[in-house]
Write a protein that holds these residues in place. Structure first.
Motif: not given
Length: 287
Positions: A230-253
């Motif tokens: 379950p924790l690995e699944y949480v991390h997977r979803l968080r990292l997928e969303e992080a990729c989307r935000l990093l590539s398409s928003s003005a937010m920093n790391v």
């Protein structure tokens, strides 16, 4: 008697059958169905958004998408293979070709939408994770080889009814619930809980208590049916969303790390590099 009459009304008709694969990162644009679509995932992982609900589907998962609701799909970090069946629950409904309209086309005719029959008490979209792929392939491979002869059509219909029965009743072909039926329901509920709240602080012990199981049992069942903890699944979803935000928003790391649920930006960066093979900063501004 009432249940018997309803059972006799179930007379599904396959309108279109498709089997194929998508490369990692492929996005199927938003579209609307006129009929129902049953999708069986046989490899890889996909993110499927149906209306306001989102599902991460992997090997052995089945999803029935209803008509009239916008949905789109993205293949994640692996080659995705799947079988798709466009079908009507009953015969006699008018055929619509093709059975879907892409959102960009803008010509969806709602009067042609063939909705789920009211007497079929199934909540849509219907998602069932972790069914034995070996058992599913007993139906899937023969279904793709049926021809248009009367015998072929009859065989196709029989196989599809068996596939629906496998999904809807959870039987293993012997009229009883298979071992692990409770575990499947637990995993389905747990996946939906994580997909809704993965940005929030999630304690594995608290979730186990919420579902009235031990953390060990919860983790074992989840890994059996999903292929990760379950924790690995949480991390997977968080990292997928992080990729989307990093590539398409003005937010920093650091802002992205906080947004997707990581309190420690350094830990987020280490995990991102480990799982994605690159640093978060290398994704910024690169859709």
């Amino acid at each position: 008697m009432r249940k018997k009459i309803k059972a006799e009304l179930v007379n599904p008709r396959i309108n279109l059958l498709w089997a194929g694969w998508w490369k990692p990162g492929y996005v199927e644009q938003g579209r609307y169905l006129y009929d129902h679509e049953l999708v069986v995932f046989t490899s890889g992982k996909s993110r499927v958004v149906v209306g306001e609900q989102a599902f991460t589907c992997s090997r052995g998962d089945i999803l029935i998408i209803p008509p009239g609701v916008r949905h789109w799909t993205r293949a994640l970090d692996e080659r995705v293979e799947r079988y798709c069946f466009h079908f009507d629950w009953v015969h006699g409904l008018p055929e619509v070709r093709p059975p879907f309209v892409y959102e960009a086309a803008g010509r969806y005719v709602r009067s042609c939408c063939k909705r789920t029959p009211k007497w079929l008490s199934i909540k849509m979209p219907l998602y069932s994770p972790g069914i034995s792929l070996q058992r599913l392939l007993q139906f899937l491979h023969p279904l793709t080889k049926c021809d248009n002869s009367p015998e072929g059509v009859l065989r196709q219909r029989g196989l599809f009814l068996q596939l629906l029965a496998e999904l809807l009743s959870g039987t293993g072909g012997k009229g009883r619930k298979p071992r692990g039926g409770k575990s499947l329901r637990l995993v389905q509920s747990l996946k939906q809980r994580i997909e809704s709240d993965y940005r929030l602080p999630l304690s594995m012990n608290s979730m186990a208590a919420e579902f009235k199981v031990t953390p060990v049992h919860m983790a074992r069942a989840f890994r059996t049916h999903v292929g990760m903890s379950p924790l690995e699944y949480v991390h997977r979803l968080r990292l997928e969303e992080a990729c989307r935000l990093l590539s398409s928003s003005a937010m920093n790391v650091s802002e992205v790390a906080m947004s997707v649920g990581f309190d420690d930006a350094n830990y987020f960066s280490r995990l991102f590099r480990k799982k994605m093979g690159m640093s978060p900063s290398s994704v910024v501004g690169n859709p």
